[in-house]
Design a protein around this motif. Sequence first.
Motif, PDB file in Angstrom:
ATOM      1  N   TYR A  61       0.736  -1.185  -0.101  1.00 45.60           N
ATOM      2  CA  TYR A  61      -0.101  -0.046   0.013  1.00 45.60           C
ATOM      3  C   TYR A  61       0.744   1.257   0.183  1.00 45.60           C
ATOM      4  CZ  TYR A  61      -3.075  -3.803   1.779  1.00 45.60           C
ATOM      5  OH  TYR A  61      -3.641  -4.612   2.214  1.00 45.60           O
ATOM      6  N   GLY A  62       0.643   2.117  -0.956  1.00 48.28           N
ATOM      7  CA  GLY A  62       1.612   3.215  -1.067  1.00 48.28           C
ATOM      8  C   GLY A  62       2.478   3.220  -1.958  1.00 48.28           C
ATOM      9  N   THR A  63       3.403   4.290  -2.004  1.00 48.67           N
ATOM     10  CA  THR A  63       4.415   4.423  -3.032  1.00 48.67           C
ATOM     11  C   THR A  63       5.553   3.717  -2.497  1.00 48.67           C
ATOM     12  OG1 THR A  63       3.724   6.364  -3.691  1.00 48.67           O
ATOM     13  CG2 THR A  63       6.072   5.806  -4.457  1.00 48.67           C
ATOM     14  N   PRO A  64       6.535   2.800  -3.437  1.00 53.17           N
ATOM     15  CA  PRO A  64       7.663   1.837  -2.837  1.00 53.17           C
ATOM     16  C   PRO A  64       8.535   3.070  -2.680  1.00 53.17           C
ATOM     17  CG  PRO A  64       6.680   0.873  -4.934  1.00 53.17           C
ATOM     18  CD  PRO A  64       5.924   2.366  -4.619  1.00 53.17           C
ATOM     19  N   GLN A  65       9.500   2.750  -1.469  1.00 54.45           N
ATOM     20  CA  GLN A  65      10.684   3.463  -1.022  1.00 54.45           C
ATOM     21  C   GLN A  65      11.355   2.636  -0.126  1.00 54.45           C
ATOM     22  OE1 GLN A  65       9.168   6.577   1.944  1.00 54.45           O
ATOM     23  NE2 GLN A  65       7.081   5.779   1.200  1.00 54.45           N
ATOM     24  N   PRO A  66      12.658   3.157   0.177  1.00 50.51           N
ATOM     25  CA  PRO A  66      13.553   2.206   0.818  1.00 50.51           C
ATOM     26  C   PRO A  66      13.131   1.927   2.271  1.00 50.51           C
ATOM     27  CG  PRO A  66      14.594   3.831  -0.243  1.00 50.51           C
ATOM     28  CD  PRO A  66      13.184   4.249  -0.339  1.00 50.51           C
ATOM     29  N   THR A  67      12.361   2.806   2.898  1.00 54.71           N
ATOM     30  CA  THR A  67      11.936   2.632   4.208  1.00 54.71           C
ATOM     31  C   THR A  67      10.317   2.239   4.239  1.00 54.71           C
ATOM     32  OG1 THR A  67      13.662   4.024   5.258  1.00 54.71           O
ATOM     33  CG2 THR A  67      11.635   3.365   6.680  1.00 54.71           C
ATOM     34  N   ALA A  68       9.965   1.056   5.002  1.00 52.71           N
ATOM     35  CA  ALA A  68       8.487   0.683   4.856  1.00 52.71           C
ATOM     36  C   ALA A  68       8.220   0.571   6.156  1.00 52.71           C
ATOM     37  CB  ALA A  68       8.363  -0.580   4.078  1.00 52.71           C
ATOM     38  N   THR A  69       6.712   0.132   6.328  1.00 50.92           N
ATOM     39  CA  THR A  69       6.116  -0.164   7.614  1.00 50.92           C
ATOM     40  C   THR A  69       5.649  -1.775   7.328  1.00 50.92           C
ATOM     41  OG1 THR A  69       5.362   2.170   8.134  1.00 50.92           O
ATOM     42  CG2 THR A  69       4.390  -0.126   9.210  1.00 50.92           C
ATOM     43  N   LEU A  70       6.152  -2.558   7.853  1.00 42.61           N
ATOM     44  CA  LEU A  70       5.889  -4.098   7.799  1.00 42.61           C
ATOM     45  C   LEU A  70       4.857  -4.529   8.707  1.00 42.61           C
ATOM     46  CD1 LEU A  70       6.743  -6.574   6.180  1.00 42.61           C
ATOM     47  CD2 LEU A  70       8.293  -7.005   8.077  1.00 42.61           C
ATOM     48  N   VAL A  71       3.589  -5.005   8.492  1.00 46.78           N
ATOM     49  CA  VAL A  71       2.517  -5.460   9.082  1.00 46.78           C
ATOM     50  C   VAL A  71       2.923  -6.946   9.121  1.00 46.78           C
ATOM     51  CG1 VAL A  71       0.250  -5.606   9.250  1.00 46.78           C
ATOM     52  CG2 VAL A  71       1.053  -3.544   8.448  1.00 46.78           C
ATOM     53  N   VAL A  81      -4.128  -6.729   4.449  1.00 47.04           N
ATOM     54  CA  VAL A  81      -4.621  -5.669   5.741  1.00 47.04           C
ATOM     55  C   VAL A  81      -5.978  -5.015   5.630  1.00 47.04           C
ATOM     56  CG1 VAL A  81      -3.404  -4.154   7.332  1.00 47.04           C
ATOM     57  CG2 VAL A  81      -2.093  -5.569   5.985  1.00 47.04           C
ATOM     58  N   HIS A  82      -6.028  -4.490   4.221  1.00 42.98           N
ATOM     59  CA  HIS A  82      -7.355  -3.681   4.201  1.00 42.98           C
ATOM     60  C   HIS A  82      -8.638  -4.499   4.506  1.00 42.98           C
ATOM     61  CE1 HIS A  82      -6.701  -5.788   0.576  1.00 42.98           C
ATOM     62  NE2 HIS A  82      -8.158  -5.819   0.196  1.00 42.98           N
ATOM     63  N   GLU A  83      -8.509  -5.714   4.392  1.00 40.32           N
ATOM     64  CA  GLU A  83      -9.638  -6.468   5.011  1.00 40.32           C
ATOM     65  C   GLU A  83     -10.032  -7.001   6.240  1.00 40.32           C
ATOM     66  OE1 GLU A  83      -9.344 -10.308   2.670  1.00 40.32           O
ATOM     67  OE2 GLU A  83      -9.598  -9.253   0.615  1.00 40.32           O
ATOM     68  N   TRP A  84      -9.001  -6.688   7.041  1.00 43.10           N
ATOM     69  CA  TRP A  84      -8.880  -7.181   8.534  1.00 43.10           C
ATOM     70  C   TRP A  84      -8.440  -6.108   9.605  1.00 43.10           C
ATOM     71  CZ3 TRP A  84      -4.257  -7.666  11.074  1.00 43.10           C
ATOM     72  CH2 TRP A  84      -3.080  -7.819  10.089  1.00 43.10           C
ATOM     73  N   TRP A  85      -8.007  -5.083   9.140  1.00 44.47           N
ATOM     74  CA  TRP A  85      -7.568  -4.070   9.831  1.00 44.47           C
ATOM     75  C   TRP A  85      -7.810  -2.595   9.455  1.00 44.47           C
ATOM     76  CZ3 TRP A  85      -2.066  -4.535  12.810  1.00 44.47           C
ATOM     77  CH2 TRP A  85      -2.179  -4.212  14.262  1.00 44.47           C
ATOM     78  N   PRO A  86      -9.108  -2.341   9.202  1.00 43.37           N
ATOM     79  CA  PRO A  86      -9.304  -1.068   8.638  1.00 43.37           C
ATOM     80  C   PRO A  86      -9.189  -0.011   9.690  1.00 43.37           C
ATOM     81  CG  PRO A  86     -11.421  -2.230   9.063  1.00 43.37           C
ATOM     82  CD  PRO A  86     -10.275  -3.232   9.178  1.00 43.37           C
ATOM     83  N   ASP A  87      -9.247  -0.156  10.966  1.00 40.20           N
ATOM     84  CA  ASP A  87      -8.934   0.809  11.926  1.00 40.20           C
ATOM     85  C   ASP A  87      -7.453   1.438  11.798  1.00 40.20           C
ATOM     86  OD1 ASP A  87     -11.444   0.908  13.488  1.00 40.20           O
ATOM     87  OD2 ASP A  87     -11.194  -0.953  13.667  1.00 40.20           O
ATOM     88  N   LEU A  88      -6.572   0.432  11.622  1.00 44.11           N
ATOM     89  CA  LEU A  88      -5.274   0.985  11.577  1.00 44.11           C
ATOM     90  C   LEU A  88      -4.767   1.299  10.048  1.00 44.11           C
ATOM     91  CD1 LEU A  88      -5.154  -0.022  14.377  1.00 44.11           C
ATOM     92  CD2 LEU A  88      -3.020  -0.606  14.172  1.00 44.11           C
ATOM     93  N   LEU A  89      -5.369   1.041   9.026  1.00 41.28           N
ATOM     94  CA  LEU A  89      -4.897   0.999   7.846  1.00 41.28           C
ATOM     95  C   LEU A  89      -5.682   2.176   6.935  1.00 41.28           C
ATOM     96  CD1 LEU A  89      -2.907   0.241   5.237  1.00 41.28           C
ATOM     97  CD2 LEU A  89      -4.774  -1.166   4.528  1.00 41.28           C
ATOM     98  N   GLY A  90      -5.094   3.174   6.437  1.00 38.07           N
ATOM     99  CA  GLY A  90      -5.911   4.364   5.589  1.00 38.07           C
ATOM    100  C   GLY A  90      -5.205   5.636   5.895  1.00 38.07           C
ATOM    101  N   ALA A  91      -6.015   6.689   5.187  1.00 36.60           N
ATOM    102  CA  ALA A  91      -5.535   7.919   5.004  1.00 36.60           C
ATOM    103  C   ALA A  91      -5.638   8.359   6.726  1.00 36.60           C
ATOM    104  CB  ALA A  91      -6.118   9.013   4.419  1.00 36.60           C
ATOM    105  N   GLY A  92      -4.506   9.028   7.355  1.00 37.48           N
ATOM    106  CA  GLY A  92      -4.667   9.608   8.856  1.00 37.48           C
ATOM    107  C   GLY A  92      -4.498   8.487   9.846  1.00 37.48           C
TER     108      GLY A  92
END
Length: 342
Positions: A61-71, A81-92
């Motif tokens: 999710y998002g633009t590829p870059q050398p630093t990422a957030t790994l779930v 992740v969009h199917e099971w953790w909508p409270d944490l994934l998304g704008a803001g």
Amino acid sequence: MTALTHPTTPTTPLTAPDDTPGRCQAGERPRLQVARVFRAAPLLLDCGLPVNDVRLAYHTYGTPQPTATLVLHALTGTSAVHEWWPDLLGAGRPLDPERDYVICANVLGGCAGSSGPADLPTLGGQDAPLTLRDMARAGRALLEHLGVRRVRIVGASMGGMLAYAWLLECPDLVEKAVIIGAPARHSPWAIGLNTAARSAIRAAPGGEGLKVARQIAMLSYRSPDSFAATQTGQRQGVPAITSYLHHHGEKLHARFCERSYVALTGAMDAFQPTDHELRAVQTPTLVVGISSDVLYPPTEVQAGAALLPRAQYRELDSIHGHDAFLMDPGPLPTLVSAFLKG
């Protein structure tokens, strides 16, 4: 040992293997991708067996870059992740694709697109045992494939235990870690629950045992107060809790592989890092316990955090037990955001 089976229906429709890292375009539904790693040189499992050409299914999710957030997902979770953790994934939210490059992969040994037990070598005629450290090393290869050099890790339940494995196996890659509802190692209580679940699977292979295993697990994922608030009375002529447990057993049977269930719970039980190993971890870490968690009591989760020199502990107050991180997150998104940004 009686043969164990694969599910009749995959968790998520699979794409063809795709060795070209990509991203979703604006408005496009996140899609499952599959990387092939360890083609030139094998992954050496902790049991001593080499494995070549490993599949790892993942979402980004998002633009590829050398630093990422790994779930890191839970036991029966997927990379979606969009199917099971909508409270944490998304704008803001803590996992914000507009700001961060977010990655989640189905673990080695899973059954949502990654190489599972049937794809791995056998040992003594049985599925080779996997470890959480094996899974972390496989995940490292995926990050290399994606061009990622540093990660912030967020994991809950099994994903939280896997985060501990990442801290031990890949300290050079991990900038920060968030561990939610997970101990540093399994207690006799947790191992006992998994032993009962695996015994059910082996006693009734072909699906019935997996249904019972899921029922055992669901009882530990909630709390007495949670069930009292949500599962009282009758439903279709039977106690509501009975209907609830049967429903979740059938639901997991339709999408999950019993061999994966055996392999992943075995890996969790076998993960027993020493106090000395944990005290050597220098990565800033947020550890979150859940007040009513009967699977991983908050005192146990806090004890793991106390062994990490740079950890802070917070507690999520909820009646809903272990599953609160999914169904009743409350201030959890705010806690995680503040830690990752701080």
